[in-house]
Design an enzyme around this catalytic site. Structure first.
Site, mmCIF file in Angstrom:
data_model
loop_
_atom_site.group_PDB
_atom_site.id
_atom_site.type_symbol
_atom_site.label_atom_id
_atom_site.label_comp_id
_atom_site.label_asym_id
_atom_site.label_seq_id
_atom_site.Cartn_x
_atom_site.Cartn_y
_atom_site.Cartn_z
ATOM 1 N N SER A 44 15.725 -14.112 6.934
ATOM 2 C CA SER A 44 15.851 -14.238 9.006
ATOM 3 C C SER A 44 15.480 -12.788 8.698
ATOM 4 C CB SER A 44 17.583 -14.307 8.619
ATOM 5 O OG SER A 44 18.079 -13.413 7.661
ATOM 6 N N HIS A 45 15.665 -11.842 7.945
ATOM 7 C CA HIS A 45 14.885 -10.813 8.107
ATOM 8 C C HIS A 45 13.712 -10.303 6.911
ATOM 9 C CE1 HIS A 45 19.096 -10.076 9.240
ATOM 10 N NE2 HIS A 45 18.553 -9.086 10.464
ATOM 11 N N ASP A 175 26.623 -6.994 2.049
ATOM 12 C CA ASP A 175 25.541 -6.886 3.385
ATOM 13 C C ASP A 175 25.947 -8.483 3.935
ATOM 14 O OD1 ASP A 175 24.053 -6.057 5.188
ATOM 15 O OD2 ASP A 175 22.393 -6.140 4.584
ATOM 16 N N ASP A 185 19.292 -16.555 11.308
ATOM 17 C CA ASP A 185 19.348 -17.688 10.883
ATOM 18 C C ASP A 185 19.590 -18.427 12.441
ATOM 19 O OD1 ASP A 185 19.052 -18.243 8.142
ATOM 20 O OD2 ASP A 185 20.861 -16.134 7.942
HETATM 21 P P1 NDP Z 1 24.938 -14.038 4.414
HETATM 22 O O1 NDP Z 1 26.048 -14.382 5.466
HETATM 23 O O2 NDP Z 1 23.859 -14.715 4.202
HETATM 24 O O3 NDP Z 1 25.506 -13.004 3.079
HETATM 25 C C1 NDP Z 1 26.444 -11.786 3.318
HETATM 26 C C2 NDP Z 1 26.977 -11.265 1.730
HETATM 27 O O4 NDP Z 1 27.500 -12.040 1.260
HETATM 28 C C3 NDP Z 1 25.755 -11.650 0.801
HETATM 29 O O5 NDP Z 1 25.809 -9.678 0.348
HETATM 30 C C4 NDP Z 1 25.908 -12.462 0.236
HETATM 31 O O6 NDP Z 1 25.133 -11.737 -1.187
HETATM 32 C C5 NDP Z 1 26.860 -12.747 0.035
HETATM 33 N N1 NDP Z 1 27.100 -13.397 -0.643
HETATM 34 C C6 NDP Z 1 26.863 -15.156 0.303
HETATM 35 N N2 NDP Z 1 27.865 -16.240 -0.092
HETATM 36 C C7 NDP Z 1 28.355 -15.656 -0.915
HETATM 37 C C8 NDP Z 1 29.533 -16.381 -2.187
HETATM 38 N N3 NDP Z 1 29.456 -17.916 -2.736
HETATM 39 N N4 NDP Z 1 30.149 -15.421 -3.056
HETATM 40 C C9 NDP Z 1 29.834 -14.153 -2.929
HETATM 41 N N5 NDP Z 1 28.706 -13.840 -2.194
HETATM 42 C C10 NDP Z 1 28.290 -13.777 -1.476
HETATM 43 O O7 NDP Z 1 24.638 -12.627 5.526
HETATM 44 P P2 NDP Z 1 24.425 -12.610 6.978
HETATM 45 O O8 NDP Z 1 24.320 -13.994 7.839
HETATM 46 O O9 NDP Z 1 25.500 -12.149 7.880
HETATM 47 O O10 NDP Z 1 23.665 -11.439 6.941
HETATM 48 C C11 NDP Z 1 22.666 -11.456 6.256
HETATM 49 C C12 NDP Z 1 21.690 -10.156 6.857
HETATM 50 O O11 NDP Z 1 21.373 -10.066 8.404
HETATM 51 C C13 NDP Z 1 22.329 -8.654 6.766
HETATM 52 O O12 NDP Z 1 21.288 -8.479 5.242
HETATM 53 C C14 NDP Z 1 22.030 -8.074 7.927
HETATM 54 O O13 NDP Z 1 22.289 -6.239 6.798
HETATM 55 C C15 NDP Z 1 21.663 -8.128 7.967
HETATM 56 N N6 NDP Z 1 21.367 -8.089 9.609
HETATM 57 C C16 NDP Z 1 20.869 -6.734 10.071
HETATM 58 C C17 NDP Z 1 21.759 -6.782 12.166
HETATM 59 C C18 NDP Z 1 20.825 -5.621 12.689
HETATM 60 O O14 NDP Z 1 21.328 -5.470 13.384
HETATM 61 N N7 NDP Z 1 20.159 -4.434 11.749
HETATM 62 C C19 NDP Z 1 22.477 -7.941 11.845
HETATM 63 C C20 NDP Z 1 22.803 -7.886 11.516
HETATM 64 C C21 NDP Z 1 22.688 -9.105 10.643
HETATM 65 P P3 NDP Z 1 24.177 -13.349 -1.476
HETATM 66 O O15 NDP Z 1 22.682 -12.575 -0.833
HETATM 67 O O16 NDP Z 1 23.496 -13.213 -2.987
HETATM 68 O O17 NDP Z 1 23.904 -14.518 -1.023
HETATM 69 O O1 PYC Z 2 19.953 -10.837 12.282
HETATM 70 O O2 PYC Z 2 21.385 -10.470 13.641
HETATM 71 C C1 PYC Z 2 20.108 -10.640 13.271
HETATM 72 C C2 PYC Z 2 20.005 -8.970 13.433
HETATM 73 C C3 PYC Z 2 19.987 -8.171 14.418
HETATM 74 C C4 PYC Z 2 18.880 -7.458 14.756
HETATM 75 C C5 PYC Z 2 18.259 -7.826 13.522
HETATM 76 N N1 PYC Z 2 18.934 -9.174 12.933
#
Ligand code: NDP
Ligand code: PYC
Length: 336
Positions: A44-45, A175, A185
């Site tokens: 997704s990123h 994160d 996603d």
């Molecule tokens: P996920 O729900 O995929 O994962 C969140 C975190 O939880 C990760 O560190 C992941 O580690 C960990 N995790 C997942 N499953 C488990 C488990 N079973 N046990 C322990 N740890 C677990 O992430 P999101 O969809 O919430 O976010 C994904 C990315 O999107 C992030 O990197 C975030 O910075 C980015 N994002 C950026 C935005 C922006 O504005 N710039 C906005 C929103 C999101 P692992 O990766 O190893 O699975």
């Molecule tokens: O996946 O929610 C997201 C997001 C927003 C900005 C960058 N990634």
């Protein structure tokens, strides 16, 4: 699926950014983070985000050659004005001062203003844990997420990332978006024509939906109900008004109905264990290892473990992306 070596993926990202007119510092900074995302299994990123980079540029919502300006705001605060460019270069510009101030004061903050932001935060957290620091980062996005108990978008997907340095191990980093899942996603589900799980969002009428497109038009939900909702509000406040920058609602309004990446600020806080603890730092960091052992010792995994495993796999096998994404990326080379 199309398989690419990491070098091919890097070249593809850089070619797209260059041909579409981004300056070389932005080409390097942005390609490094999308490559890191793809390499670590964070599709997704990953390379997918290049579509949004070019879309934002064509909509006039990002400055292709912005030169970030660094300000010494206070003894423990560095501020970087990204001047409408992508956040990655602004972070790089502020990093040396953040490191120096953290070593000096024990705790310091980097406030990035006026940046276009689309990246995963763990990339920046890793730069701080690699320097032996504990780190926190957060940022708003566009108002896509309803507060717990409501159905109208107010919050961004507002990620919070935390990192802890470990001797002899990859850092402990989590994160996550404060929405149930990152919007990226849901977009990938829409592109693949797949339904999303229940509980990720509601349609425009506020009805629960598993239709990715309907939820993208409607509202996403926070993780953990009122708890995620409060954390999302905290991110709006400390990475918005506190640093003099836009909230997710204001960022969305700035986009004026378009589909560009969010435009706002980011807050990064770093802490130096050696300043908190002096000579006892090593002893106390060693104690922290017992926590990680007690998690993994019962078969649970640490956050980022999947990511580090994907990184090792990608180093050997390269990455795979859907053919449709590959074709869309190739089209950016032709059109650029
Ligand atoms: P996920 O729900 O995929 O994962 C969140 C975190 O939880 C990760 O560190 C992941 O580690 C960990 N995790 C997942 N499953 C488990 C488990 N079973 N046990 C322990 N740890 C677990 O992430 P999101 O969809 O919430 O976010 C994904 C990315 O999107 C992030 O990197 C975030 O910075 C980015 N994002 C950026 C935005 C922006 O504005 N710039 C906005 C929103 C999101 P692992 O990766 O190893 O699975
Ligand atoms: O996946 O929610 C997201 C997001 C927003 C900005 C960058 N990634």
């Amino acid at each position: 699926m199309i398989r690419l070596t990491l070098e091919q993926a890097r070249e593809l990202a850089q070619d797209i950014l260059r041909r579409n007119g981004f300056s070389e510092p932005h080409v390097q900074a942005v390609s490094a983070t999308v490559l890191a995302g793809e390499r670590d299994g964070c599709a997704s990123h990953g390379l997918y985000r290049l579509l949004g980079c070019v879309r934002s540029l064509k909509a006039g919502k990002v400055v292709a050659d912005a030169v970030p300006e660094v300000f010494d705001q206070a003894p423990a605060i560095v501020r970087v004005d990204a001047r409408g460019g992508f956040s990655q270069l602004a972070f790089q510009a502020g990093l040396p001062a953040l490191l120096a101030k953290t070593r000096d004061c024990g705790i310091a903050a980097l406030a990035i203003n006026h940046c276009v932001h689309f990246s995963a935060l763990w990339v920046e957290i890793e730069a701080l844990t690699a320097a032996g620091l504990v780190a926190l980062a957060c940022t708003p996005s566009h108002a896509w997420v309803a507060p717990a108990g409501g159905s109208q978008p107010v919050f961004g997907t507002n990620p919070i990332a935390f990192g802890w340095p470990r001797v002899g191990h990859d850092p402990f980093i989590f994160d996550f978006a404060t929405s149930v899942i990152a919007r990226g996603d849901i977009e990938l589900h829409r592109r693949a024509g797949k339904p999303i799980p229940e509980g990720w969002g509601v349609d425009e009428q506020g009805r629960p939906s598993t239709d990715a497109a309907a939820v993208l038009r409607g509202a996403m939900q926070t993780f953990g109900g009122h708890k995620g909702s409060a954390l999302a509000a905290m991110v709006e406040l400390i990475a918005g008004p506190l640093i003099g920058d836009l909230t997710s609602a204001e960022s969305k309004a700035f986009d004026a109905g378009g589909d560009s990446s969010p435009y706002h600020g980011e807050l990064i806080i770093a802490l130096d264990p050696r300043r908190f603890l002096g000579d006892a730092a090593a002893q106390h960091l060693a104690r922290a290892e017992a926590l990680f052992e007690s998690i993994q010792g019962q078969g649970a995994r640490l956050p980022s473990q999947r990511r580090y495993e994907a990184r090792a796999r990608s180093a050997e096998q390269g990455v795979q992306i859907p053919r449709a994404l590959y074709d869309d990326l190739q089209a950016l080379l032709v059109a650029g």
